[in-house]
Design a protein around this motif. Structure first.
Motif, PDB file in Angstrom:
ATOM      1  N   HIS A  28      -7.795  -3.070  -1.680  1.00  0.00           N
ATOM      2  CA  HIS A  28      -7.290  -3.736  -0.471  1.00  0.00           C
ATOM      3  C   HIS A  28      -6.349  -4.854  -0.871  1.00  0.00           C
ATOM      4  O   HIS A  28      -6.544  -5.516  -1.905  1.00  0.00           O
ATOM      5  CB  HIS A  28      -8.474  -4.280   0.346  1.00  0.00           C
ATOM      6  CG  HIS A  28      -8.085  -4.740   1.722  1.00  0.00           C
ATOM      7  ND1 HIS A  28      -7.734  -6.042   1.987  1.00  0.00           N
ATOM      8  CD2 HIS A  28      -7.979  -4.056   2.885  1.00  0.00           C
ATOM      9  CE1 HIS A  28      -7.440  -6.153   3.269  1.00  0.00           C
ATOM     10  NE2 HIS A  28      -7.584  -4.956   3.844  1.00  0.00           N
ATOM     11  N   HIS A  84       0.854  -1.179   0.000  1.00  0.00           N
ATOM     12  CA  HIS A  84       0.000   0.000   0.000  1.00  0.00           C
ATOM     13  C   HIS A  84       0.896   1.237   0.000  1.00  0.00           C
ATOM     14  O   HIS A  84       1.739   1.395   0.881  1.00  0.00           O
ATOM     15  CB  HIS A  84      -0.904   0.021   1.237  1.00  0.00           C
ATOM     16  CG  HIS A  84      -1.724   1.271   1.339  1.00  0.00           C
ATOM     17  ND1 HIS A  84      -2.771   1.527   0.505  1.00  0.00           N
ATOM     18  CD2 HIS A  84      -1.628   2.331   2.179  1.00  0.00           C
ATOM     19  CE1 HIS A  84      -3.307   2.693   0.816  1.00  0.00           C
ATOM     20  NE2 HIS A  84      -2.615   3.204   1.846  1.00  0.00           N
ATOM     21  N   GLN A 130      -0.289   7.346  -4.566  1.00  0.00           N
ATOM     22  CA  GLN A 130      -0.534   6.506  -5.731  1.00  0.00           C
ATOM     23  C   GLN A 130      -0.414   7.340  -7.008  1.00  0.00           C
ATOM     24  O   GLN A 130      -0.707   8.548  -7.006  1.00  0.00           O
ATOM     25  CB  GLN A 130      -1.939   5.889  -5.645  1.00  0.00           C
ATOM     26  CG  GLN A 130      -2.141   4.953  -4.472  1.00  0.00           C
ATOM     27  CD  GLN A 130      -1.452   3.618  -4.685  1.00  0.00           C
ATOM     28  OE1 GLN A 130      -0.900   3.360  -5.758  1.00  0.00           O
ATOM     29  NE2 GLN A 130      -1.473   2.776  -3.660  1.00  0.00           N
ATOM     30  N   THR A 142      -7.283   2.280  -5.965  1.00  0.00           N
ATOM     31  CA  THR A 142      -6.816   1.790  -4.673  1.00  0.00           C
ATOM     32  C   THR A 142      -7.637   0.583  -4.264  1.00  0.00           C
ATOM     33  O   THR A 142      -8.862   0.658  -4.141  1.00  0.00           O
ATOM     34  CB  THR A 142      -6.937   2.900  -3.604  1.00  0.00           C
ATOM     35  OG1 THR A 142      -6.203   4.054  -4.045  1.00  0.00           O
ATOM     36  CG2 THR A 142      -6.389   2.422  -2.267  1.00  0.00           C
TER      37      THR A 142
END
Length: 437
Positions: free
Chosen positions: A67, A55, A59, A65
């Motif tokens: 999980h 993560h 970004q 995005t």
């Protein structure tokens, strides 16, 4: 030459465990230093296999995005979210809950009258707690309860009973009241004479004008009597007292304009006179005698029990080679069969510091030193060798067993040797067969 010293050892130590422990650190010969291992020209990128599970706080633009638990899940194709249906109510209809018409609002109020919150706190009014406020309170009528002090004073209030009003009058009732307060509280007037109601009429004495006590009658003396009072026969003789009283009065009394006599003047004492009490008496020893001592030669002699015991059976005997006490390692007594945890005695069966640093082989498997050095019979030793997976022929086993028994000094008729001696004898036998011995 194969000797018994090469096989038989009473204190077993092995360096094989040290050879099995790998050295610490990096041992390859690549020539790379610690500086080369922690420094690089370009930062290595994250492997592609790990990227989906990491993560990043920043970004790239347009990145979705997700999980890390759904990194390998397939991406759904098609639009996301729930499609709005025309039959459903709009947001404006859901928010418009208050009726617009008067009839609708009246119906709503009638429906909500059953709720306790609506009764206690109606719309547009303060919270009602059920208090009944009198009319005109705060505007026409003051807060609090009136005391009516004047009426209470006339009705014998507590203050008037404890502190009655003083009336300056000569009426009969006031005198009676004053006598009652004198009898109960002792409340006399300033300068008032205490009267005990005596009947002075029977004594024919007026207490107002009568003066009590003894009064001396005045006597008129002549000048001769004043100047020579000793001529009178009834003249008072002055008493003769000791001079100690005058000295006492002069010492403790204060005379105007003069200091008190403290006894520091000339007393007429002998120049060799010493004041005070002697510190030492005639029969008491002085400090010098106490420090130096005044013992007789017999009293200064050593005690008769110096260096020896006077009790029978407790005298120390001088036996050559005898050591008193018990040894730290109790080799003189056999160890207990079931040793307690609280028993801290060393019976000689505990390893030394050298054995702890260089432990024998097979210790991690639970095989102790006494297991390897224990004397075993020929069938028992053959069974152990077979279970260990060591292939030995019968004639080889007989030759090795004879070498081990001879090296350990065991008689031939006993047919015994230790496992450690048998393994060392086997190494010596294999070296002979290979021509190395």
């Amino acid at each position: 030459m194969y000797s018994s010293a090469a096989v038989h050892r009473t204190d077993y130590q092995s360096t094989e465990a040290l050879r099995q422990i790998p050295p610490a650190g990096k041992t390859d010969n690549t020539g790379e230093t610690a500086r080369d291992a922690v420094s690089w020209q370009e930062r290595p990128p994250t492997p592609e296999v790990i990227k989906p599970f990491q993560h990043y706080a920043r970004q790239p633009a347009g990145t979705i995005t997700r999980h890390f638990g759904t990194a390998r899940d397939p991406v759904q194709q098609g639009p996301f979210g729930s499609k709005t249906k025309a039959s459903q109510e709009s947001a404006a209809e859901c928010m418009a809950t208050y009726p617009d018409s008067e009839i609708g609002r009246w119906k709503l109020e009638k429906c909500e009258e059953v709720y306790a919150s609506t009764k206690r706190e109606p719309l547009g009014h303060t919270y009602s707690r059920g208090h009944q406020i009198p009319a005109g309170l705060g505007t026409q009528v003051a807060f609090g309860k009136p005391l009516h002090t004047q009426e209470q004073e006339t009705q014998n209030s507590t203050k008037s009973i404890i502190f009655p009003e003083q009336r300056h009058s000569d009426s009969h009732s006031d005198c009676t009241l004053h006598r009652m307060y004198v009898a109960s509280h002792g409340s006399f007037a300033p300068g008032e004479q205490r009267k005990r109601d005596y009947d002075w009429s029977r004594t024919k004495v007026d207490p107002v004008s009568q003066r009590f006590g003894y009064v001396e009658k005045p006597q008129h003396s002549t000048v001769k009597q004043i100047l020579q009072p000793e001529l009178e026969g009834d003249a008072l003789q002055q008493p003769v007292v000791s001079k100690v009283y005058d000295r006492y009065k002069a010492t403790l009394g204060d005379e105007l304009g003069r200091p008190r006599i403290l006894g520091a003047g000339n007393r007429g004492a002998d120049p060799n006179h010493v004041f005070g009490k002697a510190s030492a008496r005639a029969q008491e020893p002085c400090v010098g005698e106490l420090v130096r001592g005044y013992y007789t030669p017999e009293e200064q002699a050593p005690d008769p029990d110096l260096g020896k015991s006077l009790h029978e059976g407790w005298r120390n005997t001088e036996v050559p080679g005898r050591t008193f006490g018990v040894p730290s390692v109790r080799n003189d007594i056999p160890p207990a069969a079931n040793r307690s945890i609280a028993n801290t005695k060393n019976y000689g069966n505990e390893p030394s510091a050298a054995q702890l640093l260089t432990p024998p082989k097979c210790v991690d498997l639970g095989v102790k030193e006494e297991h390897l050095l224990a004397q075993r019979s020929r069938p028992e030793l053959m069974e152990l060798i077979a279970e260990a997976g060591i292939a030995i022929e019968a004639h080889e086993f007989a030759a090795i067993f004879s070498l081990a028994s001879e090296a350990e000094g065991v008689p031939v008729e006993m047919q015994q040797c230790s496992l450690d001696g048998f393994l060392k004898a086997r190494q010596y036998y294999l070296a002979q067969q290979a021509g190395l011995r």
